[in-house]
Design an enzyme around this catalytic site. Structure first.
Site, PDB file in Angstrom:
ATOM      1  N   CYS A  35      55.615  66.562  38.889  1.00  0.00           N
ATOM      2  CA  CYS A  35      54.374  66.198  39.564  1.00  0.00           C
ATOM      3  C   CYS A  35      54.659  65.339  40.793  1.00  0.00           C
ATOM      4  CB  CYS A  35      53.405  65.547  38.579  1.00  0.00           C
ATOM      5  SG  CYS A  35      51.704  65.749  39.131  1.00  0.00           S
TER       6      CYS A  35
ATOM      7  N   GLU B  85      56.361  68.325  30.362  1.00  0.00           N
ATOM      8  CA  GLU B  85      56.526  67.542  29.126  1.00  0.00           C
ATOM      9  C   GLU B  85      55.336  67.715  28.170  1.00  0.00           C
ATOM     10  OE1 GLU B  85      55.830  66.381  32.098  1.00  0.00           O
ATOM     11  OE2 GLU B  85      54.626  64.549  32.057  1.00  0.00           O
TER      12      GLU B  85
ATOM     13  N   HIS C 236      53.015  69.311  34.569  1.00  0.00           N
ATOM     14  CA  HIS C 236      53.716  68.391  33.658  1.00  0.00           C
ATOM     15  C   HIS C 236      54.347  69.182  32.515  1.00  0.00           C
ATOM     16  CE1 HIS C 236      52.419  64.463  35.268  1.00  0.00           C
ATOM     17  NE2 HIS C 236      51.374  65.152  35.709  1.00  0.00           N
TER      18      HIS C 236
END
Ligand code: GLN
Length: 611
Positions: free
Chosen positions: A429, A561, A559
Site C-alpha cells: 500500500c 496480509e 494489503h
C-alpha cells in the site's frame, strides 16, 4: 410471542413502525426466522481485557465448524464509532478490512484466519451503528409516539441483528451456531446493553439454545507463587448480577489451573467442575483448538446445546487431518534462517501490524523457516547512511502501509537500499507508493517526485488523489477505496508466476491515493513493470522489477496480509521469504519450495510454474 416483522423497507428497524402495539417485549424477529434452529455461544470476558477472547472464540468456533456445523462469528463492540476506520492503530491495533469494505477491529482478522472464512459487515456490530439506526428511525417517526428506551428498543435492535445474521447461512439456511463475542468485560458501562440483549435472547430462544461462556483470568502473583481465584470470582459475580448464569467457565492463566482453584470457581459460580476449563498459555495459538478438544470443551458445548445429531464425523476427520498436518509443522525443525526488516511508523506497537506478523508466520511454518522480525522505525532512517545502518544484516524488507508524512523519507531510503542492493522487497500500500516515488526520483531523475498526500505542490505527483478516476468505480467524495477488488495480472510476470498462473486475483484495498496515470508510460519506459491492474480502469495495483534486474522487488497497492491464512499463505509473502532464503542458500532453488516460489531468469513464463 414477540411480533414478527418483515425485514424489507427502510432499514431493519422500519418494521417497528408497522407494529400497532408492540407491548413491552418489543422484540422483532425477521420474517422466516426459525427459533431453535440456530444455537448461540456467547463469550463474555471478566476480570480484565486482553485475555485473547477473539482467539478463544475463533478456536472454539473452528472446532465446531470442523464437525460440519455452519458457524458465523460476530463481535459486539461497545464503542460509539460506526466502524474502526478512524481508530488510531497505536491505541487499538490494526484496522482490519473485510471483503465488503467494512473497516473493523483486528479480531475479525483472527476469525477469518482461524475459520478460513470470509466475513462481512454483519459480523461486526458497534454501539455507534445501533444508536445511529435507532435515532434515524426515531426521526422518521418510526416509534409511533413511544419513548425510545435502552430496553426494549436498543436491546431489541441487537437481537434483531443477531437473528438476521443467523439467517445468512448457505442456501438460505440458518446457520447452526452463532458465536457472539462481547467486547470489553462484564460490568463495563459500554457493553451492558449487549449483555442484557443476550440475556433476553437466550430467554426468548428457549431451552438449550444458548451457551454462555465466561472467560476469566486466574492471577498468579510472583510474590505468592500460587494461583488466586478471588478476582475471577468477583468477575463472575458481575456477570451473574446481570442475570447471566454461565454454562462454561474458561480460565486464562499462565500455568495450568490447579484443582483447588477450579473447585473454588465451580462452587462459587454454580458451574459443574467438568465445565471449568484451564485455558493456560500455550506455545502457539494454533495448538489451542486441539487443546480444547483434549479437554472436552467441544463435547460440553454439543451437550449443552443438544447438537450431537448435527455432527458430521467424516467431515470432522477430514478437517482434523488437514489441521493436524499444519500443526505438526509447528514444532518441526526450522532449517532456514531469515532476518526480515519491517520499516513502519508504528514499529513500537506490533498490534498495529498484526496481520503482517501473521502472514509472515504462515510463510515461516509453510517453508520451515525461522524468521526473525526486526522492526525498524522509519523515522530513524531518513538519510542513506542511517538506512544502510538500519538494514545491516537484514535478508528481506517489507515497507508496510501507513498514513501521514512521518517516516516517509525513511521508507524511501530503505526502499532505495533494497532496490540497489538486490535485497528482496515487498512494498504494501503506502510501501507500493513509496516504491513508485523512489523509482521516479532515483531512476527517472525526477528529484521532486512525491505523493500529493505529502507534497501537494510536487512537480511530479506520481501518486495523487484522483477523484474522477474513483468516480468511475462509483466511489464518491474524498473517501477511500475500500474492500475487495479484482486484480488483473499481466501474463509472464513475477506476479503471475507467484499466483500459479492466475489471470485474475481478488485482494483487499484501503487507500485514498494511487499512481497518477499521467506518469505510467514514462515509469514503464524507465523499467518499472505494472503487473497487476484494475481490469477496466488505469489503476495500478501491483508493481515489480524484472527478475533480470532484481531477485525480488514487488509492491502491492492492496494489503496482501489481510488475505493470508494459516492453510493458505499469501503468495507475495511466500515469494519474499523464498527469495531471502535463496540468497543465503543457493541449493534452495532445487527444493520443492524453491521450484514453486522462486522465479529465476530461466523460469521465464508463468506457464512453466508448477501449480
Ligand atoms: N496513505 C496512503 C493512501 O491513502 C496509503 C494507505 C495505506 O497504506 N493503507 O493511499
Amino acid at each position: 410471542m414477540p411480533p414478527s416483522a418483515s425485514n424489507s423497507g427502510r432499514g431493519f428497524l422500519a418494521q417497528f413502525a408497522s407494529n400497532e402495539d408492540t407491548g413491552e417485549h418489543f422484540s422483532p424477529v425477521p420474517e422466516g426466522y426459525q427459533r431453535g434452529r440456530t444455537k448461540f455461544v456467547v463469550v463474555i470476558g471478566t476480570v480484565m481485557s486482553g485475555l485473547g477472547k477473539g482467539i478463544f472464540s475463533s478456536s472454539l468456533a473452528k472446532l465446531l465448524k470442523d464437525k460440519g456445523l455452519s458457524v458465523a462469528p460476530v463481535k459486539l463492540e461497545g464503542y460509539l464509532n460506526i466502524d474502526s476506520g478512524t481508530l488510531n492503530p497505536y491505541r487499538h491495533g490494526e484496522v482490519f478490512v473485510l471483503e465488503d469494505g467494512l473497516e473493523t477491529d483486528m479480531d475479525l482478522g483472527t476469525y477469518e484466519r482461524i475459520l478460513n472464512q470470509n466475513l462481512s459487515r454483519r459480523n461486526f456490530m458497534t454501539a455507534g451503528q445501533i444508536y445511529t439506526e435507532i435515532l434515524e428511525c426515531e426521526r422518521r417517526g418510526g416509534y409511533l409516539g413511544r419513548d425510545v428506551q435502552m430496553i426494549p428498543h436498543v436491546t431489541g435492535a441487537v437481537k434483531m441483528k443477531l437473528r438476521q445474521l443467523a439467517m445468512t447461512g448457505a442456501k438460505g439456511k440458518q446457520v447452526d451456531l452463532l458465536f457472539v463475542e462481547v467486547g470489553g468485560t462484564a460490568g463495563d458501562y459500554e457493553n451492558g446493553f449487549y449483555i442484557e440483549a443476550l440475556r433476553e435472547l437466550a430467554f426468548e430462544e428457549g431451552d438449550d439454545s444458548a451457551c454462555f461462556v465466561a472467560l476469566t483470568y486466574i492471577i498468579e502473583p510472583a510474590i505468592l507463587g500460587e494461583q488466586k481465584s478471588k478476582a475471577a470470582q468477583l468477575g463472575m459475580k458481575r456477570l451473574m448480577e446481570a442475570g447471566i448464569q454461565p454454562h462454561i467457565i474458561a480460565c486464562r492463566a499462565k500455568n495450568a489451573v490447579t484443582d483447588k482453584v477450579a473447585q473454588k470457581i465451580s462452587m462459587f459460580s454454580n458451574v459443574p467442575l467438568k465445565r471449568v476449563f484451564s485455558m493456560h498459555d500455550r506455545e502457539s495459538i494454533y495448538v489451542i483448538p486441539d487443546a480444547m478438544r483434549a479437554e472436552g470443551l467441544d463435547r460440553e458445548i454439543l451437550s449443552i446445546l443438544k447438537l450431537h445429531d448435527r455432527v458430521d464425523t467424516k467431515a470432522e476427520d477430514r478437517a482434523r487431518a488437514v489441521w493436524g498436518s499444519f500443526a505438526s509443522r509447528l514444532g518441526a525443525h526450522r532449517d532456514h534462517k531469515v532476518t526480515l526488516g519491517i520499516s513502519g511508523k508504528y514499529a513500537a506497537l506490533r498490534d498495529a501490524y498484526a496481520s503482517i506478523e501473521k502472514a509472515v508466520e504462515h510463510c515461516a511454518i509453510e517453508l520451515g523457516a525461522e524468521i526473525d522480525v526486526r522492526w525498524l522505525d522509519s523515522g530513524e532512517a531518513e538519510t542513506s547512511a542511517r538506512a544502510t545502518a538500519a538494514l545491516d544484516g537484514v535478508d528481506a524488507l517489507i515497507v508496510p502501509g501507513g498514513f501521514g508524512v512521518r517516516g516517509v523519507e525513511g521508507k524511501i531510503r530503505c526502499t532505495e537500499f533494497a532496490r540497489t542492493r538486490r535485497l528482496p522487497f515487498l512494498g504494501i500500500c503506502l510501501g507500493f507508493q513509496v516504491a513508485v516515488i523512489e523509482y521516479a526520483r532515483n531512476v527517472l531523475g525526477w528529484k521532486d517526485a512525491h505523493s500529493t498526500e505529502f507534497e501537494p505542490e510536487s512537480g511530479h505527483p506520481v501518486i495523487s488523489e484522483l477523484p474522477d478516476q474513483k468516480a468511475l468505480e462509483g466511489i464518491v467524495g474524498g473517501t477511500m477505496r475500500l474492500g475487495g477488488q479484482d486484480v488483473a495480472i499481466l501474463p509472464g510476470t513475477l506476479a503471475q508466476f507467484l499466483h500459479g498462473g492466475a489471470k485474475l486475483v481478488r485482494e483487499r484495498f484501503r487507500h485514498r491515493y494511487e499512481v497518477d496515470p499521467a506518469f505510467i508510460a514514462e515509469l514503464e519506459k524507465g523499467g518499472l513493470v505494472f503487473s497487476g491492474r484494475h481490469s477496466q480502469h488505469p489503476i495500478m495495483q501491483v508493481l515489480e522489477l524484472p527478475v533480470s534486474a532484481h531477485p525480488y522487488f514487488i509492491g502491492a497497492q492492496f494489503h496482501p496480509e489481510l488475505t493470508s491464512r494459516p492453510l493458505a499463505p499469501q503468495p507475495l509473502f511466500m515469494g519474499l521469504i523464498a527469495a531471502a532464503i535463496a540468497q543465503k542458500e543457493p541449493g534452495f532453488a532445487q527444493t520443492a519450495h524453491g521450484k514453486r516460489w522462486l522465479r529465476t531468469s530461466t523460469t521465464s513464463s508463468a506457464a512453466t510454474a508448477p501449480a
